[in-house]
Design an enzyme around this catalytic site. Structure first.
Site, short mmCIF file in Angstrom:
data_model
loop_
_atom_site.label_atom_id
_atom_site.label_comp_id
_atom_site.label_asym_id
_atom_site.label_seq_id
_atom_site.Cartn_x
_atom_site.Cartn_y
_atom_site.Cartn_z
N CYS A 262 0.79 -1.21 0.01
CA CYS A 262 0.19 -0.02 -0.10
C CYS A 262 0.70 1.16 -0.06
O CYS A 262 1.70 1.52 0.78
CB CYS A 262 -0.92 -0.05 1.33
SG CYS A 262 -1.78 1.54 1.49
N TYR B 159 -5.68 6.68 -8.93
CA TYR B 159 -6.85 5.93 -8.40
C TYR B 159 -8.21 6.73 -9.29
O TYR B 159 -9.00 5.80 -9.66
CB TYR B 159 -7.02 6.14 -6.74
CG TYR B 159 -6.16 5.23 -6.16
CD1 TYR B 159 -6.40 3.96 -5.84
CD2 TYR B 159 -4.94 5.69 -5.65
CE1 TYR B 159 -5.68 3.14 -5.16
CE2 TYR B 159 -4.16 4.68 -5.17
CZ TYR B 159 -4.44 3.65 -4.73
OH TYR B 159 -3.52 2.77 -4.17
#
Length: 352
Positions: A62, A193
């Protein structure tokens, strides 16, 4: 940031949501707001700074968690805040500790990060996100506010910083840093994203154009300066680096951010390699886990779950020539020492 779609579900790796047709990706930023501070105000709910009390749970895959691992390492906090590392993939319910013996975190004694969130709030129903800091005494999550965590590591834990720790938040550059970090977050960290989870062609096209406008601006900014702000590494560089490190391996193809590769942008590619080769940055990057996470977990985008073998990583270690721009990576400080035992990137998972 757009309004959160009503028909969405938590996406545990990003703390955001999957978008729905016709909608723009929107990140759920409602994190647990309590902090760990030097002098908690009465009735604030904040926790006191205390060595060997807290565990940072941060998956290598992440980018948001990667920030905290880098800052913890640069500041030399490994000996006072322990590190728990979930595996690269998770189910629909939680990040899990499948890489640890028996699938249980050896300090917290839990198989799922969700258990620590439920220990804090039995009715917790939002995304189970990393990074999260857990109180080892109670097993309860203290905070998962990734933006605040790194700031507090720099400002609230100063008594426990290593000798020679760099100043990642120099006061003389703080106003400029805030502007740069805001731009990096909205346009680049979140921008990839926005492309990847766009719910329509129009949403994707707008996100794509917005991302590349930002990257072109950063390319110009870094052409004649070694770091984003001032002449030393700051928190702003940490925040941009974790996205750049994942760009060619994941975002270019998986998120359709494919105008060009990062390595085709001279300034940004040199800047990314400069940081990667700086102790505390590249030695936290696990390319295998990064690819496993994105390509296996995001089944909406990659239904087959096939993880690509490329790209080749040797070029991360090639000379970057950024020293010619001047600057002192750690200012008046020094590089961090070797990676703590047990926290090394697995052999074959980095660029070496």
């Amino acid at each position: 940031m757009s309004e959160q779609p009503s028909e969405s579900r938590p996406e545990h790796s990003t703390g955001g949501t999957y978008s729905v047709p016709g909608k723009e990706f929107s990140r759920d930023t409602n994190y647990i707001p309590t902090r760990i501070v030097r002098d908690p105000a009465p009735d604030s709910g904040d926790f006191p700074v205390e060595p060997n009390r807290y565990r940072l749970v941060a998956a290598r895959a992440c980018p948001w968690a990667n920030r905290t691992v880098i800052v913890r390492r640069l500041l030399g906090l490994e000996g006072v805040i322990s590190l728990g590392q979930p595996g690269p993939t998770h189910d629909a319910d939680s990040w899990t500790f499948e890489l640890d013996p028996g699938g249980v975190d050896p300090v917290l004694g839990i198989p799922r990060l969700k258990d620590a969130f439920l220990a804090r709030d039995p009715h917790y129903s939002r995304g189970i996100t990393v990074p999260a800091i857990v109180d080892e005494r109670t097993g309860q999550v203290v905070t998962n506010d990734f933006g605040q965590i790194t700031l507090d590591l720099s400002t609230e834990w100063t008594e426990h910083h290593r000798d020679g720790a760099p100043d990642l938040l120099p006061a003389e550059h703080r106003d400029e840093m805030e502007q740069v970090m805001r731009h990096v977050y909205t346009e680049v960290n979140n921008g990839v994203y926005r492309c990847g989870f766009a719910g329509s062609q129009d949403a994707y096209d707008a996100a794509y154009d917005r991302l590349w406008t930002a990257l072109d601006t950063l390319e110009d900014r870094l052409t004649e300066r070694r770091y984003l702000v001032g002449d030393t590494i700051t928190e702003a560089d940490v925040r941009l680096f974790t996205t750049l490190a994942r760009f060619d391996a994941v975002y270019h193809g998986h998120f359709k951010c494919n105008r060009n590769l990062l390595r085709e942008m001279p300034a940004l590619w040199g800047y990314a390699r400069d940081l990667f080769q700086t102790p505390g940055f590249g030695d936290t990057i696990d390319f295998v886990q990064i690819k496993q996470h994105y390509y296996e977990v995001h089944t909406d985008i990659n239904p087959s779950g096939i993880v690509p073998k490329g790209p080749d990583l040797w070029s991360w270690l090639t000379p970057h020539g950024r020293e010619a721009l001047g600057g002192r990576p750690f200012g008046d400080g020094t590089p961090p020492g070797p990676v703590a035992e047990g926290e090394e990137v697995a052999e074959g998972h980095g660029a070496a």
